[in-house]
Design a protein around this motif. Sequence first.
Motif, short mmCIF file in Angstrom:
data_model
loop_
_atom_site.label_atom_id
_atom_site.label_comp_id
_atom_site.label_asym_id
_atom_site.label_seq_id
_atom_site.Cartn_x
_atom_site.Cartn_y
_atom_site.Cartn_z
N ILE A 16 0.84 -1.21 0.00
CA ILE A 16 0.00 0.00 0.00
C ILE A 16 0.87 1.25 0.00
O ILE A 16 0.62 2.20 -0.74
CB ILE A 16 -0.96 -0.01 1.21
CG1 ILE A 16 -2.00 -1.12 1.03
CG2 ILE A 16 -1.64 1.34 1.39
CD1 ILE A 16 -2.87 -1.35 2.25
N TRP A 17 1.92 1.24 0.80
CA TRP A 17 2.82 2.40 0.88
C TRP A 17 3.49 2.67 -0.47
O TRP A 17 3.55 3.80 -0.93
CB TRP A 17 3.87 2.16 1.97
CG TRP A 17 4.90 3.24 2.05
CD1 TRP A 17 4.72 4.51 2.50
CD2 TRP A 17 6.26 3.14 1.65
NE1 TRP A 17 5.90 5.21 2.42
CE2 TRP A 17 6.85 4.38 1.89
CE3 TRP A 17 7.03 2.12 1.11
CZ2 TRP A 17 8.19 4.63 1.62
CZ3 TRP A 17 8.36 2.38 0.85
CH2 TRP A 17 8.93 3.61 1.09
N ARG A 18 3.96 1.61 -1.15
CA ARG A 18 4.63 1.78 -2.43
C ARG A 18 3.65 2.25 -3.52
O ARG A 18 4.01 3.07 -4.37
CB ARG A 18 5.29 0.48 -2.86
CG ARG A 18 6.52 0.17 -2.00
CD ARG A 18 7.22 -1.06 -2.46
NE ARG A 18 7.85 -0.79 -3.74
CZ ARG A 18 8.50 -1.68 -4.45
NH1 ARG A 18 8.59 -2.92 -4.00
NH2 ARG A 18 9.06 -1.36 -5.59
N SER A 19 2.44 1.76 -3.50
CA SER A 19 1.47 2.18 -4.52
C SER A 19 1.09 3.65 -4.32
O SER A 19 0.91 4.38 -5.29
CB SER A 19 0.24 1.30 -4.50
OG SER A 19 -0.52 1.50 -3.34
N ASN A 20 0.97 4.10 -3.08
CA ASN A 20 0.68 5.52 -2.83
C ASN A 20 1.85 6.40 -3.25
O ASN A 20 1.65 7.50 -3.76
CB ASN A 20 0.36 5.75 -1.34
CG ASN A 20 -1.01 5.24 -0.97
OD1 ASN A 20 -1.86 5.05 -1.83
ND2 ASN A 20 -1.22 5.01 0.31
N ARG A 21 3.06 5.92 -3.04
CA ARG A 21 4.24 6.69 -3.42
C ARG A 21 4.33 6.80 -4.94
O ARG A 21 4.64 7.86 -5.47
CB ARG A 21 5.49 6.02 -2.87
CG ARG A 21 6.70 6.94 -2.90
CD ARG A 21 7.88 6.30 -2.27
NE ARG A 21 8.44 5.37 -3.26
CZ ARG A 21 9.39 4.51 -3.03
NH1 ARG A 21 9.87 4.39 -1.82
NH2 ARG A 21 9.86 3.74 -3.97
N ARG A 22 4.04 5.73 -5.66
CA ARG A 22 4.05 5.77 -7.12
C ARG A 22 2.99 6.74 -7.65
O ARG A 22 3.23 7.49 -8.58
CB ARG A 22 3.79 4.38 -7.70
CG ARG A 22 4.98 3.50 -7.69
CD ARG A 22 4.70 2.23 -8.49
NE ARG A 22 5.61 1.19 -8.05
CZ ARG A 22 5.26 -0.01 -7.65
NH1 ARG A 22 3.99 -0.35 -7.65
NH2 ARG A 22 6.15 -0.89 -7.27
N ARG A 23 1.83 6.72 -7.04
CA ARG A 23 0.74 7.61 -7.47
C ARG A 23 1.14 9.07 -7.25
O ARG A 23 0.90 9.93 -8.09
CB ARG A 23 -0.54 7.28 -6.70
CG ARG A 23 -1.77 7.90 -7.31
CD ARG A 23 -3.06 7.45 -6.63
NE ARG A 23 -3.16 5.99 -6.59
CZ ARG A 23 -3.46 5.29 -5.50
NH1 ARG A 23 -3.69 5.92 -4.36
NH2 ARG A 23 -3.55 3.98 -5.53
N ALA A 24 1.78 9.37 -6.12
CA ALA A 24 2.22 10.73 -5.85
C ALA A 24 3.30 11.17 -6.83
O ALA A 24 3.32 12.33 -7.27
CB ALA A 24 2.75 10.83 -4.42
N GLU A 25 4.20 10.27 -7.22
CA GLU A 25 5.23 10.61 -8.20
C GLU A 25 4.62 10.87 -9.56
O GLU A 25 5.07 11.75 -10.29
CB GLU A 25 6.26 9.48 -8.29
CG GLU A 25 7.18 9.39 -7.09
CD GLU A 25 8.11 8.19 -7.17
OE1 GLU A 25 8.01 7.42 -8.15
OE2 GLU A 25 8.91 8.02 -6.26
#
Length: 82
Positions: A16-25
Motif C-alpha cells: 500500500i505504501w509503495r502504490s501511494n508513493r508511485r501515485r504521488a510521483e
Amino acid sequence: MKYLLVLLVVVIAVGIWRSNRRRAEQVARPAAQRETRLQPPQDMVACARCGLHLPRSDALALGGPAQPTYYCCAEHRAQGPA
C-alpha cells in the motif's frame, strides 16, 4: 502461525505504501515537466525612447504595420522617440 500473520500484514502495508508513493510521483511528474518545457523564442524590440529591449508581445507599437515604432510604456510612447 502468528509470525505468518505478522509477515502478511507487513507485506500488505509495504504494498500500500509503495502504490501511494508511485501515485504521488505520477502526479508530481507532469507538473515538473510543464515547468521545464521550453518556450519558443520571441522577437525582441528596443524602446525608441530609452532603448530597453523587451518582447514584441509586451511592447506598445505606434505607427503603421509596415514600420512601427515600439515603446516600453505609455509614458514613453506619449513622449515620442529620443
